[in-house]
Design a protein around this motif. Structure first.
Motif, mmCIF file in Angstrom:
data_model
loop_
_atom_site.group_PDB
_atom_site.id
_atom_site.type_symbol
_atom_site.label_atom_id
_atom_site.label_comp_id
_atom_site.label_asym_id
_atom_site.label_seq_id
_atom_site.Cartn_x
_atom_site.Cartn_y
_atom_site.Cartn_z
ATOM 1 N N LEU A 24 0.820 -1.219 0.000
ATOM 2 C CA LEU A 24 0.000 0.000 0.000
ATOM 3 C C LEU A 24 0.850 1.265 0.000
ATOM 4 O O LEU A 24 0.445 2.295 -0.536
ATOM 5 C CB LEU A 24 -0.966 -0.018 1.188
ATOM 6 N N ARG A 25 2.029 1.192 0.603
ATOM 7 C CA ARG A 25 2.960 2.331 0.597
ATOM 8 C C ARG A 25 3.781 2.374 -0.688
ATOM 9 O O ARG A 25 4.570 3.283 -0.895
ATOM 10 C CB ARG A 25 3.910 2.255 1.799
ATOM 11 N N ARG A 26 3.590 1.356 -1.518
ATOM 12 C CA ARG A 26 4.293 1.222 -2.800
ATOM 13 C C ARG A 26 5.805 1.253 -2.636
ATOM 14 O O ARG A 26 6.527 1.972 -3.359
ATOM 15 C CB ARG A 26 3.828 2.268 -3.790
ATOM 16 N N ALA A 27 6.268 0.444 -1.698
ATOM 17 C CA ALA A 27 7.710 0.307 -1.497
ATOM 18 C C ALA A 27 8.330 -0.230 -2.794
ATOM 19 O O ALA A 27 7.808 -1.172 -3.399
ATOM 20 C CB ALA A 27 7.995 -0.647 -0.340
ATOM 21 N N ALA A 28 9.416 0.374 -3.205
ATOM 22 C CA ALA A 28 10.046 0.016 -4.475
ATOM 23 C C ALA A 28 10.380 -1.469 -4.553
ATOM 24 O O ALA A 28 10.177 -2.100 -5.592
ATOM 25 C CB ALA A 28 11.308 0.854 -4.675
ATOM 26 N N TRP A 29 10.848 -2.034 -3.449
ATOM 27 C CA TRP A 29 11.235 -3.447 -3.457
ATOM 28 C C TRP A 29 10.030 -4.386 -3.600
ATOM 29 O O TRP A 29 10.199 -5.571 -3.863
ATOM 30 C CB TRP A 29 12.059 -3.790 -2.219
ATOM 31 N N VAL A 30 8.824 -3.841 -3.469
ATOM 32 C CA VAL A 30 7.604 -4.631 -3.668
ATOM 33 C C VAL A 30 7.027 -4.375 -5.062
ATOM 34 O O VAL A 30 6.687 -5.321 -5.773
ATOM 35 C CB VAL A 30 6.543 -4.291 -2.593
ATOM 36 N N VAL A 31 6.906 -3.119 -5.451
ATOM 37 C CA VAL A 31 6.211 -2.805 -6.695
ATOM 38 C C VAL A 31 7.056 -3.029 -7.952
ATOM 39 O O VAL A 31 6.498 -3.303 -9.017
ATOM 40 C CB VAL A 31 5.613 -1.380 -6.677
ATOM 41 N N GLU A 32 8.369 -2.934 -7.841
ATOM 42 C CA GLU A 32 9.203 -3.200 -9.016
ATOM 43 C C GLU A 32 9.031 -4.637 -9.507
ATOM 44 O O GLU A 32 8.829 -4.860 -10.703
ATOM 45 C CB GLU A 32 10.664 -2.860 -8.731
ATOM 46 N N PRO A 33 9.068 -5.632 -8.616
ATOM 47 C CA PRO A 33 8.813 -7.000 -9.100
ATOM 48 C C PRO A 33 7.388 -7.181 -9.629
ATOM 49 O O PRO A 33 7.184 -7.903 -10.607
ATOM 50 C CB PRO A 33 9.052 -7.875 -7.870
ATOM 51 N N LEU A 34 6.404 -6.537 -8.996
ATOM 52 C CA LEU A 34 5.029 -6.671 -9.491
ATOM 53 C C LEU A 34 4.930 -6.176 -10.930
ATOM 54 O O LEU A 34 4.235 -6.776 -11.753
ATOM 55 C CB LEU A 34 4.062 -5.894 -8.600
ATOM 56 N N THR A 35 5.620 -5.081 -11.226
ATOM 57 C CA THR A 35 5.648 -4.569 -12.591
ATOM 58 C C THR A 35 6.306 -5.589 -13.515
ATOM 59 O O THR A 35 5.813 -5.871 -14.608
ATOM 60 C CB THR A 35 6.400 -3.229 -12.645
ATOM 61 N N GLU A 36 7.409 -6.159 -13.052
ATOM 62 C CA GLU A 36 8.127 -7.170 -13.825
ATOM 63 C C GLU A 36 7.249 -8.395 -14.099
ATOM 64 O O GLU A 36 7.310 -8.978 -15.176
ATOM 65 C CB GLU A 36 9.391 -7.589 -13.056
ATOM 66 N N TYR A 37 6.418 -8.776 -13.139
ATOM 67 C CA TYR A 37 5.554 -9.954 -13.290
ATOM 68 C C TYR A 37 4.316 -9.662 -14.126
ATOM 69 O O TYR A 37 3.572 -10.576 -14.462
ATOM 70 C CB TYR A 37 5.079 -10.477 -11.929
ATOM 71 N N GLY A 38 4.082 -8.393 -14.428
ATOM 72 C CA GLY A 38 2.934 -8.035 -15.242
ATOM 73 C C GLY A 38 1.648 -7.832 -14.457
ATOM 74 O O GLY A 38 0.557 -7.861 -15.030
ATOM 75 N N VAL A 39 1.752 -7.592 -13.157
ATOM 76 C CA VAL A 39 0.556 -7.337 -12.341
ATOM 77 C C VAL A 39 0.139 -5.879 -12.574
ATOM 78 O O VAL A 39 0.912 -4.956 -12.306
ATOM 79 C CB VAL A 39 0.832 -7.576 -10.842
ATOM 80 N N PRO A 40 -1.075 -5.658 -13.070
ATOM 81 C CA PRO A 40 -1.510 -4.290 -13.365
ATOM 82 C C PRO A 40 -1.515 -3.392 -12.119
ATOM 83 O O PRO A 40 -1.904 -3.828 -11.030
ATOM 84 C CB PRO A 40 -2.944 -4.469 -13.875
ATOM 85 N N ARG A 41 -1.094 -2.169 -12.281
ATOM 86 C CA ARG A 41 -1.067 -1.200 -11.174
ATOM 87 C C ARG A 41 -2.448 -1.021 -10.544
ATOM 88 O O ARG A 41 -2.564 -0.787 -9.354
ATOM 89 C CB ARG A 41 -0.570 0.155 -11.649
ATOM 90 N N SER A 42 -3.474 -1.132 -11.346
ATOM 91 C CA SER A 42 -4.832 -0.948 -10.824
ATOM 92 C C SER A 42 -5.204 -2.028 -9.797
ATOM 93 O O SER A 42 -6.111 -1.832 -9.000
ATOM 94 C CB SER A 42 -5.851 -0.941 -11.965
ATOM 95 N N TRP A 43 -4.503 -3.138 -9.807
ATOM 96 C CA TRP A 43 -4.773 -4.218 -8.845
ATOM 97 C C TRP A 43 -4.083 -3.988 -7.513
ATOM 98 O O TRP A 43 -4.490 -4.559 -6.497
ATOM 99 C CB TRP A 43 -4.295 -5.547 -9.395
ATOM 100 N N TRP A 44 -3.008 -3.214 -7.486
ATOM 101 C CA TRP A 44 -2.188 -3.087 -6.293
ATOM 102 C C TRP A 44 -2.963 -2.673 -5.047
ATOM 103 O O TRP A 44 -2.787 -3.302 -3.998
ATOM 104 C CB TRP A 44 -1.019 -2.154 -6.523
ATOM 105 N N PRO A 45 -3.804 -1.644 -5.106
ATOM 106 C CA PRO A 45 -4.531 -1.274 -3.878
ATOM 107 C C PRO A 45 -5.431 -2.411 -3.375
ATOM 108 O O PRO A 45 -5.485 -2.687 -2.176
ATOM 109 C CB PRO A 45 -5.366 -0.062 -4.297
ATOM 110 N N ARG A 46 -6.110 -3.085 -4.293
ATOM 111 C CA ARG A 46 -6.984 -4.193 -3.873
ATOM 112 C C ARG A 46 -6.205 -5.357 -3.303
ATOM 113 O O ARG A 46 -6.640 -5.994 -2.342
ATOM 114 C CB ARG A 46 -7.849 -4.656 -5.045
ATOM 115 N N LEU A 47 -5.040 -5.621 -3.885
ATOM 116 C CA LEU A 47 -4.198 -6.697 -3.356
ATOM 117 C C LEU A 47 -3.701 -6.344 -1.951
ATOM 118 O O LEU A 47 -3.676 -7.195 -1.058
ATOM 119 C CB LEU A 47 -3.023 -6.963 -4.299
ATOM 120 N N GLY A 48 -3.308 -5.092 -1.763
ATOM 121 C CA GLY A 48 -2.858 -4.648 -0.441
ATOM 122 C C GLY A 48 -3.967 -4.733 0.589
ATOM 123 O O GLY A 48 -3.757 -5.191 1.717
ATOM 124 N N VAL A 49 -5.163 -4.316 0.215
ATOM 125 C CA VAL A 49 -6.305 -4.375 1.135
ATOM 126 C C VAL A 49 -6.666 -5.826 1.439
ATOM 127 O O VAL A 49 -6.995 -6.166 2.582
ATOM 128 C CB VAL A 49 -7.517 -3.598 0.559
#
Length: 115
Positions: A24-49
């Motif tokens: 949820l804080r979009r720590a670089a060490w978390v979101v950089e791999p998510l981008t690499e894996y192809g997880v859409p940014r729009s999913w990130w808040p829902r995944l965090g919740v």
């Protein structure tokens, strides 16, 4: 066995809560791999919740066991999906990361069902 179940559940909840907070804080060490894996940014808040809700559910489960079991099952499904996502991205060296969250949740679920 009861004390062990409580300790494992609290540790798992804190660990998953940390994961939720980091996403949820979009720590670089978390979101950089998510981008690499192809997880859409729009999913990130829902995944965090979803992770945060699971962590809270584990703690509530200490008082209302059925809630804890349901939360643990949800988190097992979540982190199994995370492992599959990493494998589909062919980032085999990263499989350990979602597994580090999956194992304590499985342990909490197992101890919760046994106890």
């Amino acid at each position: 066995m009861h004390t062990l179940a409580i300790v494992v559940t609290v540790v798992a909840a804190l660990w998953v809560g940390f994961s939720a907070f980091s996403l949820l804080r979009r720590a670089a060490w978390v979101v950089e791999p998510l981008t690499e894996y192809g997880v859409p940014r729009s999913w990130w808040p829902r995944l965090g919740v979803a992770k945060a809700a699971g962590a809270v559910g584990l703690l509530v489960g200490l008082a209302v066991p059925v809630v804890g079991v349901l939360a643990a099952v949800g988190l097992v499904l979540y982190f199994t999906g995370a492992v599959i996502t990493v494998l589909r991205a062919r980032a085999y060296g990263h499989v350990v990361f979602p597994t580090l969250y999956l194992v304590p949740v499985v342990a909490a679920l197992t101890l919760g069902l046994v106890g």
